[in-house]
Design an enzyme around this catalytic site. Structure first.
Site, short mmCIF file in Angstrom:
data_model
loop_
_atom_site.label_atom_id
_atom_site.label_comp_id
_atom_site.label_asym_id
_atom_site.label_seq_id
_atom_site.Cartn_x
_atom_site.Cartn_y
_atom_site.Cartn_z
N GLU A 1 0.83 -1.20 0.00
CA GLU A 1 0.00 0.00 0.00
C GLU A 1 0.86 1.26 0.00
O GLU A 1 1.80 1.38 0.78
CB GLU A 1 -0.89 -0.02 1.24
CG GLU A 1 -1.84 1.15 1.36
CD GLU A 1 -2.63 1.13 2.66
OE1 GLU A 1 -3.65 1.83 2.73
OE2 GLU A 1 -2.24 0.41 3.61
N CYS B 1 -5.67 -2.91 2.71
CA CYS B 1 -5.33 -2.83 4.13
C CYS B 1 -6.55 -3.00 5.04
O CYS B 1 -7.02 -4.11 5.19
CB CYS B 1 -4.58 -1.54 4.42
SG CYS B 1 -3.59 -1.61 5.95
N LYS C 1 -10.37 2.38 -1.77
CA LYS C 1 -10.49 1.78 -0.44
C LYS C 1 -11.81 2.17 0.21
O LYS C 1 -12.16 3.34 0.30
CB LYS C 1 -9.30 2.23 0.41
CG LYS C 1 -9.20 1.56 1.78
CD LYS C 1 -7.89 1.98 2.44
CE LYS C 1 -7.66 1.32 3.77
NZ LYS C 1 -6.33 1.67 4.34
#
Length: 295
Positions: free
Chosen positions: A42, A152, A115
C-alpha cells in the site's frame, strides 16, 4: 490454468525516486522468478504519510489518468507481460482516495478500486486524507485470472472478501501498511492480521496474497515500525510462503486456478448460502425484524 503470483515488501523513504526504483527492482525480481501477477504494498511511492496530519501531504495525490506512477508501471507491465495492482494516492476533483489501479499484461488499466473502509487510529490518520471509496468491491478480468483487490483495513472485513468472491474473483489481493501501535507498544497484531486473511481464503476457497511494508518511519515524535510478514495462502487458508519482519522480499506461489475452481464448486459453500437470512448485515447495529426485513 496455472498462474504464478508474487507478493513483495520493502522499506520506503522520502527519496521518492528511489522508492519507485526499488519497487521496480522487486517487480523485476518477481518476474524473473516466473511471476505473472505481482503485488506491491500500500502507498509504496512514499512513506506512510498517514502517520500524522499534515495538510501538505495532499500535494502527493495524482489523478488516475496521466499519473506518472501509473504510466511508469503500465510500460513495465506491457514490457514484461505482467499484471500489476498498483496502489496510489488518488485525487479526483475535490476528493482524495486511497486507490489501486489494476494494470493488465498489455499495459492497459483493467480495473480501478478505491479503499472502502477508512481507519482512524493513532498513527493511522486516514480519515483526514481519504474519502470512503465509491467503487464497491470488484472482480477484475486480467490475462491471468479474475482478481479481487482490496486495501489494508478492508482486509479485516469478511463482507468485502465475500463480495469479491461473489463477483467472481479467483484470487484476493491485499496491499497493506501495518505495524506497531504507537500507544500500545506491547500489542503485536501480526498473527491476528495474517489469521483474518487466512480465514478469507478458507471461507471463500481461494488463494490470498498480502503485501506489507517493512522499516521504521518517523514524523516528529511519532515513530512506527512496520512488521512485514507478507504472505501467500492456498485456497484452504494454509500459508504457503511468509516473509520475515525486516527484509525487502519477493515471495512466489503457483496455483492451478481450474483445479481451485472445481474444489470451490464441489465444497458447496456458495450453493448453501442463505442471503435471505443475512439482512442484519445491511445494518450497523444488527437489528432485524422477525419477518427478516431490516428495521
Amino acid at each position: 490454468m496455472n498462474v504464478t503470483v508474487a507478493c513483495t515488501q520493502m522499506a520506503c523513504s522520502w527519496d521518492l525516486a528511489e522508492n519507485l526504483d526499488r519497487a521496480e527492482r522487486l517487480v523485476k525480481e518477481a518476474a524473473d522468478q516466473g511471476a505473472q501477477i505481482v503485488l506491491l504494498q500500500e502507498l509504496f511511492a512514499t512513506p506512510y504519510f498517514c502517520i500524522d496530519v499534515q495538510e501538505r501531504h495532499f500535494d502527493l495525490a495524482q489523478p488516475l489518468q496521466g499519473n506518472p506512477l501509473i504510466e511508469r508501471f503500465q510500460k513495465f507491465a506491457q514490457a514484461h507481460e505482467l499484471v500489476l495492482p498498483i496502489s496510489f494516492f488518488e485525487r479526483a476533483g475535490p476528493a482524495y482516495y486511497n486507490a489501486v489501479a489494476i494494470i493488465d499484461a498489455d499495459g492497459r488499466i483493467a480495473g480501478h478500486y478505491r479503499k472502502s473502509h477508512i481507519p482512524q487510529f493513532p498513527a493511522y490518520e486516514e480519515k483526514y486524507y481519504f474519502s470512503p471509496g465509491d467503487t464497491g468491491f470488484l472482480a477484475t478480468d486480467t490475462r491471468y485470472g479474475r482478481l479481487g483487490v482490496a486495501i489494508c483495513w478492508d482486509q479485516w472485513f469478511p463482507e468485502a472478501a465475500r463480495a469479491m468472491a461473489l463477483a467472481g474473483a479467483e484470487i484476493l489481493f491485499y496491499p497493506t501498511a501495518i505495524g506497531s501501535e504507537v500507544f500500545q507498544p506491547d500489542l503485536d497484531s501480526r498473527d491476528h492480521w495474517q489469521n483474518v486473511m487466512r480465514g478469507h481464503a478458507a471461507a471463500n476457497v481461494m488463494p490470498v496474497v498480502a503485501s506489507n511494508r517493512v522499516g521504521t518511519e518517523r514524523s516528529g515524535e511519532i515513530k512506527m515500525t512496520f512488521y512485514g510478514s507478507s504472505f501467500i495462502t492456498d485456497h484452504l487458508g494454509n500459508a504457503l510462503v511468509t516473509a520475515d519482519r525486516d527484509s525487502a522480499t519477493v515471495l512466489t506461489a503457483t496455483f492451478d486456478l481450474a483445479a481451485v475452481r472445481e474444489y470451490r464448486r464441489s465444497w458447496g459453500v456458495f450453493r448453501d448460502r442463505r442471503p435471505d437470512l443475512y439482512g442484519s448485515l445491511l445494518t450497523l447495529d444488527g437489528t432485524q425484524r422477525a419477518d427478516g426485513r431490516v428495521r
